[in-house]
Write an enzyme that holds these catalytic residues in place. Sequence first.
Site, PDB file in Angstrom:
ATOM      1  N   HIS A  80     -25.770 -22.620  22.845  1.00 36.67           N
ATOM      2  CA  HIS A  80     -26.838 -21.622  22.709  1.00 36.67           C
ATOM      3  C   HIS A  80     -26.871 -20.802  23.979  1.00 36.67           C
ATOM      4  CE1 HIS A  80     -28.169 -23.676  19.161  1.00 36.67           C
ATOM      5  NE2 HIS A  80     -28.099 -24.799  19.834  1.00 36.67           N
ATOM      6  N   TYR A 112     -30.966 -12.631  25.560  1.00 37.11           N
ATOM      7  CA  TYR A 112     -29.554 -12.871  25.239  1.00 37.11           C
ATOM      8  C   TYR A 112     -28.573 -12.093  26.116  1.00 37.11           C
ATOM      9  CZ  TYR A 112     -31.608 -15.124  21.188  1.00 37.11           C
ATOM     10  OH  TYR A 112     -32.332 -15.962  20.383  1.00 37.11           O
TER      11      TYR A 112
HETATM   12  C1  DHK Z   1     -29.343 -17.805  19.034  1.00 37.15           C
HETATM   13  C2  DHK Z   1     -30.184 -17.479  18.021  1.00 37.15           C
HETATM   14  O1  DHK Z   1     -29.894 -16.487  17.192  1.00 37.15           O
HETATM   15  C3  DHK Z   1     -31.478 -18.175  17.848  1.00 37.15           C
HETATM   16  O2  DHK Z   1     -31.897 -18.189  16.503  1.00 37.15           O
HETATM   17  C4  DHK Z   1     -31.464 -19.563  18.422  1.00 37.15           C
HETATM   18  C5  DHK Z   1     -29.555 -19.009  19.876  1.00 37.15           C
HETATM   19  C6  DHK Z   1     -30.959 -19.528  19.843  1.00 37.15           C
HETATM   20  C7  DHK Z   1     -28.994 -18.802  21.266  1.00 37.15           C
HETATM   21  O3  DHK Z   1     -29.689 -19.019  22.259  1.00 37.15           O
HETATM   22  O4  DHK Z   1     -27.808 -18.445  21.371  1.00 37.15           O
HETATM   23  O5  DHK Z   1     -32.745 -20.123  18.364  1.00 37.15           O
END
Ligand code: DHK
Length: 143
Positions: free
Chosen positions: A99, A22
Amino acid sequence: MKILVINGPNLNMLGLREPNIYGRTTYADLCALIEKRCAELGCECELYQSNHEGDIVDKIQAAYGVFDAIVINPGGYTHTSVAILDALKAVSIPTAEVHISDVDNREEFRKFSYVSLYAEIKIAGHGINGYTEAVEYFVNKNR
Ligand code: DHK
């Protein structure tokens, strides 16, 4: 135009959570980025984050008649929440699904999205830029 940006569970942990997936940008940084882009484009935005499904449903319902578009990253609820899908359908506000990660190239369970059954565009795997791309999509569409 007025855009509501909704982030679901664990997105308040951005910067800390699984940075290899992330990134290192914090939620506060993300909000600043979205607000800056909206100001540049001359649109209003409200940013909302919740870890609670029902609160997200309430927020979507309250958007009726107030917002022109919704940008939503439902977090884990993407893959489980019929209630969020139903709320979006109920208010019928044009919606973009975002996402940060490339959900279609991760675990099998992340490939299915309830929100995709309603959203008119899905942006995944573009990192935090996906949010500003979604805002740009609506601004261009409404030109
Ligand atoms: C964010 C989340 O918290 C996950 O549960 C999803 C998503 C993906 C993201 O890629 O921002 O699966």
